[in-house]
Design an enzyme around this catalytic site. Structure first.
Site, mmCIF file in Angstrom:
data_model
loop_
_atom_site.group_PDB
_atom_site.id
_atom_site.type_symbol
_atom_site.label_atom_id
_atom_site.label_comp_id
_atom_site.label_asym_id
_atom_site.label_seq_id
_atom_site.Cartn_x
_atom_site.Cartn_y
_atom_site.Cartn_z
ATOM 1 N N LYS A 11 0.837 -1.203 0.000
ATOM 2 C CA LYS A 11 0.000 0.000 0.000
ATOM 3 C C LYS A 11 0.876 1.259 0.000
ATOM 4 C CE LYS A 11 -3.763 -2.542 2.131
ATOM 5 N NZ LYS A 11 -4.471 -2.963 3.342
ATOM 6 N N GLN A 69 -4.610 -2.031 9.617
ATOM 7 C CA GLN A 69 -4.428 -3.321 8.938
ATOM 8 C C GLN A 69 -4.985 -4.463 9.788
ATOM 9 O OE1 GLN A 69 -3.180 -3.753 5.708
ATOM 10 N NE2 GLN A 69 -3.926 -5.830 6.039
ATOM 11 N N ASP A 80 -11.293 2.504 4.156
ATOM 12 C CA ASP A 80 -11.660 1.097 3.939
ATOM 13 C C ASP A 80 -13.181 0.925 3.898
ATOM 14 O OD1 ASP A 80 -9.425 -0.545 3.558
ATOM 15 O OD2 ASP A 80 -8.912 -0.514 5.695
#
Ligand code: NDP
Length: 291
Positions: free
Chosen positions: A54, A98, A121
């Site tokens: 990322k 994460q 997200d």
């Protein structure tokens, strides 16, 4: 005839080139660079790879990234403090924590603490609610990547029977919700599907999957989808990433799928790269919403 392989990696490069242009335009109009803050708890090797990918992707398109590492033994309170700090920081536009988090952490509390305007997200209940009502602020990265890939490969969803196997909050549920809408960010042809959402308690799974024009597998079991589960000519999207002794394997038996499906995504090089790419789009979107 062998299935046409949907090149997620190639499509991802194409979208990233477009994102790079949009980021440069944003920077020149607003004199500020979008920034993504990633929170990595512990040393899980897969999570470290995902976060590194990322960060690299951010760099490629001109987005700033920050990595906040925190010890695996940390408490929910400590993690919440970090999230709150990032919420308050005006230089941070997007926050990603994460997953998975260690067992002692209340993951739901942590994800719910992210400012919905920075929730790139799209896991926050506020953002999930907006998606379910067909007016998303951010689209969830993996489902959005899948829709982008289908569109760019000329596969529409309107009027089709889409079967999604897996009902997770990250992939299956939002995927089903998006495709069942009347319209989408990518046009009505990429919505309006008749969606069947399957899971581990689904009876007669094969009877259902065999009817699907588009079959999306997000299960987490290597080679779970076999040739007899696929309607001849169907589009098969393999979301699964399973680490096995033979390397990374999807949820679909790729060799078998090749002989039955019309279109098939590979693992690796299918959905995975698109997930990261759509995160970049969401970070840019967050920056636009925050100026
Ligand atoms: P989860 O473990 O959260 O969900 C798995 C789903 O599969 C559950 O809904 C479960 O049903 C269902 N399931 C399990 N066994 C069966 C079965 N025998 N028959 C039917 N359904 C079954 O997984 P995720 O959605 O988070 O991830 C799925 C896969 O996708 C994983 O391999 C993951 O690594 C990968 N992934 C890949 C991404 C990418 O970018 N390519 C992004 C995110 C995930 P039930 O709810 O009843 O338990």
């Amino acid at each position: 005839m062998a299935a046409e392989i949907l090149d997620g990696k190639g499509i991802s490069k194409q979208i990233q080139a477009e994102t790079k242009t949009k980021v440069a335009e944003f920077v020149s109009s607003h004199q500020t660079t979008p920034c993504l803050a990633a929170v990595l708890v512990g040393e899980d090797p897969a999570s470290q790879v995902y976060v590194r990918n990322k960060e690299r992707a951010c760099k490629r398109v001109g987005i700033n990234s920050q990595l906040h590492r925190i010890d695996a033994s940390c408490s929910t309170t400590e993690l919440l403090e970090l999230v709150n700090q990032l919420n308050q920081d005006p230089s941070v536009n997007g926050i990603l924590v994460q997953l998975p988090l260690p067992d002692q952490i209340d993951s739901r509390r942590v994800l719910d603490a992210i400012d919905p305007a920075k929730d790139v997200d799209a896991f926050h209940p506020h953002n999930v609610g907006l998606i379910s009502q067909g007016r998303p602020r951010f689209l969830p990265c993996t489902p959005h990547g899948i829709v982008q890939m289908l569109k760019r490969c000329g596969v529409t969803t309107t009027g089709k029977h889409v079967c999604v196997i897996g009902r997770s909050d990250i992939v299956g549920k939002p995927m089903a919700m998006m495709l069942a809408q009347k319209d989408s960010e990518l046009g009505p042809e990429m919505a309006n599907a008749t969606v069947t959402l399957c899971h581990s308690r689904t009876a007669n799974l094969t009877e259902i999957t065999k009817q699907a024009d588009i079959l999306i597998a997000a299960i987490g079991r290597p080679k779970f989808v076999t040739a007899d589960m696929i309607k001849p000519g169907a589009t098969v999207v393999d979301v699964g990433i399973n680490r096995t002794d033979d390397g990374l394997v999807g949820d679909v038996d790729y060799e078998a799928g090749m002989h039955v499906a019309g279109h098939l995504t590979p693992v690796p090089g299918g959905v995975g790269p698109l997930t990261v790419t759509m995160l970049l789009e969401n970070t840019l979107m967050a920056a636009k919403l925050q100026v």
